[in-house]
Design an enzyme around this catalytic site. Structure first.
Site, mmCIF file in Angstrom:
data_model
loop_
_atom_site.group_PDB
_atom_site.id
_atom_site.type_symbol
_atom_site.label_atom_id
_atom_site.label_comp_id
_atom_site.label_asym_id
_atom_site.label_seq_id
_atom_site.Cartn_x
_atom_site.Cartn_y
_atom_site.Cartn_z
ATOM 1 N N HIS A 185 0.845 -1.188 0.000
ATOM 2 C CA HIS A 185 0.000 0.000 0.000
ATOM 3 C C HIS A 185 0.889 1.249 0.000
ATOM 4 O O HIS A 185 2.101 1.159 0.205
ATOM 5 C CB HIS A 185 -0.935 0.005 1.221
ATOM 6 C CG HIS A 185 -0.218 -0.007 2.531
ATOM 7 N ND1 HIS A 185 -0.144 -1.108 3.345
ATOM 8 C CD2 HIS A 185 0.485 0.959 3.171
ATOM 9 C CE1 HIS A 185 0.568 -0.824 4.420
ATOM 10 N NE2 HIS A 185 0.961 0.429 4.338
HETATM 11 C C1 T46 Z 1 2.494 0.737 7.042
HETATM 12 C C2 T46 Z 1 3.366 -0.445 7.187
HETATM 13 C C3 T46 Z 1 4.834 -0.115 7.290
HETATM 14 C C4 T46 Z 1 -4.652 -0.840 13.387
HETATM 15 O O1 T46 Z 1 -5.790 -1.112 13.803
HETATM 16 N N1 T46 Z 1 -3.966 0.221 13.873
HETATM 17 C C5 T46 Z 1 -2.722 0.538 13.442
HETATM 18 O O2 T46 Z 1 -2.138 1.520 13.937
HETATM 19 C C6 T46 Z 1 -2.124 -0.262 12.408
HETATM 20 C C7 T46 Z 1 -0.746 0.070 11.884
HETATM 21 C C8 T46 Z 1 -2.820 -1.338 11.922
HETATM 22 N N2 T46 Z 1 -4.055 -1.630 12.422
HETATM 23 C C9 T46 Z 1 -4.765 -2.814 11.931
HETATM 24 C C10 T46 Z 1 -5.265 -2.745 10.492
HETATM 25 C C11 T46 Z 1 -5.250 -4.201 10.060
HETATM 26 O O3 T46 Z 1 -6.454 -4.823 10.426
HETATM 27 O O4 T46 Z 1 -3.853 -3.924 11.942
HETATM 28 C C12 T46 Z 1 -4.122 -4.807 10.877
HETATM 29 C C13 T46 Z 1 -2.842 -5.066 10.063
HETATM 30 O O5 T46 Z 1 -2.504 -3.852 9.352
HETATM 31 P P1 T46 Z 1 -1.870 -3.860 7.884
HETATM 32 O O6 T46 Z 1 -2.358 -5.037 7.127
HETATM 33 O O7 T46 Z 1 -2.086 -2.510 7.279
HETATM 34 O O8 T46 Z 1 -0.316 -4.082 8.230
HETATM 35 P P2 T46 Z 1 0.946 -3.928 7.279
HETATM 36 O O9 T46 Z 1 2.068 -4.588 7.954
HETATM 37 O O10 T46 Z 1 0.629 -4.347 5.884
HETATM 38 O O11 T46 Z 1 1.194 -2.324 7.226
HETATM 39 C C14 T46 Z 1 1.608 -1.639 8.381
HETATM 40 C C15 T46 Z 1 0.805 -0.354 8.564
HETATM 41 O O12 T46 Z 1 -0.589 -0.664 8.592
HETATM 42 C C16 T46 Z 1 1.072 0.638 7.446
HETATM 43 O O13 T46 Z 1 0.544 1.907 7.784
HETATM 44 O O14 T46 Z 1 2.895 1.734 6.451
HETATM 45 O O15 T46 Z 1 3.002 -1.307 8.279
#
Ligand code: T46
Length: 132
Positions: free
Chosen positions: A49
């Protein structure tokens, strides 16, 4: 695309080391949120993303992982393996994280609270956003 790292302040001595990350000192924004990505197994690949407005700094407090950064024109890969250096993940940079070591604790410092509407999770939409 320029890859930017911020050097954190480190105090090293015979009793061990202390590293400081402080708002508007070693990173150029007010810290609103810190999160940790850990326990990533096997071929786990995350991210996929870009953010419309969020600016972040990432570093591994232990272990290592790789970041793919993509500004729509150029892709660069960076290894994060030094807790004293924070990688800038600027807004409108598509990013993916992979090759996590088993002990990796990826720490991310963000300039704003979690907001799903700030995410661009579709690559074509990301390219369209860059044209605006
Ligand atoms: C990014 C990269 C480097 C929350 O509820 N609160 C939060 O502060 C974050 C970061 C995530 N979440 C929830 C949203 C999803 O249901 O945690 C779950 C996993 O998040 P995501 O699939 O977006 O995780 P990554 O590792 O793909 O991305 C993360 C961050 O979300 C993103 O902002 O830049 O790490």
């Amino acid at each position: 695309m320029d890859i930017k790292f911020f050097d954190f302040k480190s105090f090293c001595g015979p009793l061990g080391n202390l590293t400081v990350v402080e708002s508007n000192q070693y990173i150029p924004f007010d810290i609103k949120r810190v999160y940790f990505i850990h326990g990533v197994r096997g071929e786990g690949r995350r991210g996929f993303h870009a953010h419309k407005n969020l600016v972040q700094v990432a570093f591994c407090v232990t272990g290592m992982c790789k970041f793919l950064l993509d500004d729509g024109k150029e892709k660069k890969t960076v290894i994060l393996d030094d807790m004293n250096k924070g990688l800038l993940i600027d807004k409108l940079i598509w990013h993916e994280m992979y090759d996590f070591s088993e002990d990796c604790v990826l720490t991310v410092i963000a300039d704003n609270h979690y907001n799903e509407s700030d995410y661009i999770r579709d690559y074509d939409e990301f390219l369209e956003e860059l044209e605006k």
